[in-house]
Design a protein around this motif. Structure first.
Motif, mmCIF file in Angstrom:
data_model
loop_
_atom_site.group_PDB
_atom_site.id
_atom_site.type_symbol
_atom_site.label_atom_id
_atom_site.label_comp_id
_atom_site.label_asym_id
_atom_site.label_seq_id
_atom_site.Cartn_x
_atom_site.Cartn_y
_atom_site.Cartn_z
ATOM 1 N N CYS A 97 10.382 75.986 3.728
ATOM 2 C CA CYS A 97 9.474 75.380 2.746
ATOM 3 C C CYS A 97 9.066 73.962 3.153
ATOM 4 O O CYS A 97 8.156 73.384 2.576
ATOM 5 C CB CYS A 97 10.138 75.338 1.372
ATOM 6 S SG CYS A 97 10.345 76.971 0.646
ATOM 7 N N PHE A 98 9.759 73.406 4.145
ATOM 8 C CA PHE A 98 9.474 72.037 4.580
ATOM 9 C C PHE A 98 8.612 72.004 5.843
ATOM 10 O O PHE A 98 8.532 70.993 6.512
ATOM 11 C CB PHE A 98 10.780 71.273 4.819
ATOM 12 C CG PHE A 98 11.524 70.978 3.551
ATOM 13 C CD1 PHE A 98 11.235 69.855 2.796
ATOM 14 C CD2 PHE A 98 12.507 71.843 3.091
ATOM 15 C CE1 PHE A 98 11.916 69.593 1.618
ATOM 16 C CE2 PHE A 98 13.197 71.588 1.915
ATOM 17 C CZ PHE A 98 12.902 70.457 1.171
ATOM 18 N N GLY A 100 5.135 71.948 7.904
ATOM 19 C CA GLY A 100 3.681 71.706 7.836
ATOM 20 C C GLY A 100 3.206 70.719 6.809
ATOM 21 O O GLY A 100 2.040 70.699 6.477
ATOM 22 N N ASP A 101 4.094 69.893 6.307
ATOM 23 C CA ASP A 101 3.592 68.853 5.420
ATOM 24 C C ASP A 101 4.415 67.586 5.608
ATOM 25 O O ASP A 101 5.129 67.160 4.722
ATOM 26 C CB ASP A 101 3.616 69.294 3.959
ATOM 27 C CG ASP A 101 2.814 68.337 3.093
ATOM 28 O OD1 ASP A 101 2.002 67.596 3.661
ATOM 29 O OD2 ASP A 101 3.005 68.343 1.868
ATOM 30 N N SER A 102 4.334 67.028 6.790
ATOM 31 C CA SER A 102 5.098 65.813 7.059
ATOM 32 C C SER A 102 4.155 64.645 7.205
ATOM 33 O O SER A 102 2.955 64.810 7.451
ATOM 34 C CB SER A 102 5.931 65.979 8.326
ATOM 35 O OG SER A 102 5.169 65.674 9.468
ATOM 36 N N GLU A 103 4.688 63.439 7.052
ATOM 37 C CA GLU A 103 3.888 62.235 7.288
ATOM 38 C C GLU A 103 3.304 62.290 8.704
ATOM 39 O O GLU A 103 2.168 61.927 8.937
ATOM 40 C CB GLU A 103 4.760 60.981 7.153
ATOM 41 C CG GLU A 103 5.259 60.697 5.754
ATOM 42 C CD GLU A 103 4.173 60.192 4.812
ATOM 43 O OE1 GLU A 103 3.178 59.647 5.290
ATOM 44 O OE2 GLU A 103 4.321 60.379 3.587
ATOM 45 N N ASN A 104 4.119 62.777 9.647
ATOM 46 C CA ASN A 104 3.663 62.866 11.032
ATOM 47 C C ASN A 104 2.486 63.821 11.184
ATOM 48 O O ASN A 104 1.522 63.530 11.860
ATOM 49 C CB ASN A 104 4.802 63.356 11.944
ATOM 50 C CG ASN A 104 5.850 62.281 12.153
ATOM 51 O OD1 ASN A 104 5.781 61.226 11.527
ATOM 52 N ND2 ASN A 104 6.796 62.532 13.031
ATOM 53 N N ASP A 105 2.606 64.990 10.519
ATOM 54 C CA ASP A 105 1.533 65.970 10.607
ATOM 55 C C ASP A 105 0.233 65.374 10.101
ATOM 56 O O ASP A 105 -0.826 65.560 10.669
ATOM 57 C CB ASP A 105 1.859 67.213 9.759
ATOM 58 C CG ASP A 105 2.974 68.036 10.403
ATOM 59 O OD1 ASP A 105 3.338 67.740 11.543
ATOM 60 O OD2 ASP A 105 3.464 68.960 9.743
ATOM 61 N N ARG A 106 0.350 64.660 8.996
ATOM 62 C CA ARG A 106 -0.865 64.067 8.430
ATOM 63 C C ARG A 106 -1.481 63.054 9.392
ATOM 64 O O ARG A 106 -2.669 63.015 9.572
ATOM 65 C CB ARG A 106 -0.562 63.412 7.082
ATOM 66 C CG ARG A 106 -0.866 64.347 5.928
ATOM 67 C CD ARG A 106 -0.733 63.638 4.633
ATOM 68 N NE ARG A 106 0.635 63.197 4.454
ATOM 69 C CZ ARG A 106 1.617 64.010 4.110
ATOM 70 N NH1 ARG A 106 1.400 65.284 3.869
ATOM 71 N NH2 ARG A 106 2.823 63.545 3.982
#
Lengths: 126, 126
Positions: A97-98, A100-106
């Motif tokens: 669930c964690f 694909g939504d990280s600060e890094n990804d953004r």
């Protein structure tokens, strides 16, 4: 004997970690019954706060989680499950669930963000 | 931009995981300010529910946590921090708050429990 501290809603947060890869898969919640069923069946059971019901992970999707070990934290108000997952943990189909939504990804979604950062560094070194 | 869902107490649970060993160290809670400070300082900040105050992990003990990456889960109501810990995460001095209190540990505290299990296996195979 464990003396798990359930919160004011009768729930305790449970971290689900892949026993092999050590990847954190999900944070879910258990009530006393879900915890008892998890210990008894060695499958992960949670309490769904939105549906307000017990939930045997994977009962419909087939993506069950075999529970290898259950740990409690120092003040016994959090649970850690080591599991062998039979499929993706997330309802989106992701392994975790964690994903694909990280600060890094953004940050990397805007490749030009580096230019602004570079400009600041150059400016600071003048 | 993130749209983190804080609960009715203005908090979101944050799982702290060692970026190298992948060991889960702690489950703590953040309010908006703790999350902002964590992003800004790249050190872990939490909100202590017992002391009702912001808490920069390691500020007194020296056991700070350098935050390498911040992830959010699929419904953005849980945070996962990957950290480089400068010392033990737990106030007990243990590397992880989840050390030393597992169902397995309890079972092995009775070394003779294996006999009962062995007896059952033999009986089943008769």
């Amino acid at each position: 004997m464990t003396n798990v501290q359930f919160n004011e809603n009768g729930l305790v947060p449970a971290i689900v970690q892949d026993a092999q890869t050590k990847e954190v898969l999900t944070l879910a919640y258990m009530n006393q019954e879900a915890l008892d069923l998890t210990i008894e069946t060695k499958e992960s059971w949670f309490y769904s706060r939105s549906r307000k019901e017990l939930w045997n992970k994977g009962a419909t999707s087939g993506n069950k989680q075999e529970v290898i070990e259950i740990r409690y934290d120092c003040d016994q108000d959090a649970v850690l499950l080591f599991v062998n997952p039979k499929g993706p943990a997330c309802h989106t189909g992701a392994v975790s669930c964690f994903k694909g939504d990280s600060e890094n990804d953004r940050n990397t979604s805007n490749p030009f963000a580096i230019l602004e950062s570079l400009e600041k560094t150059i400016s600071n070194r003048k």
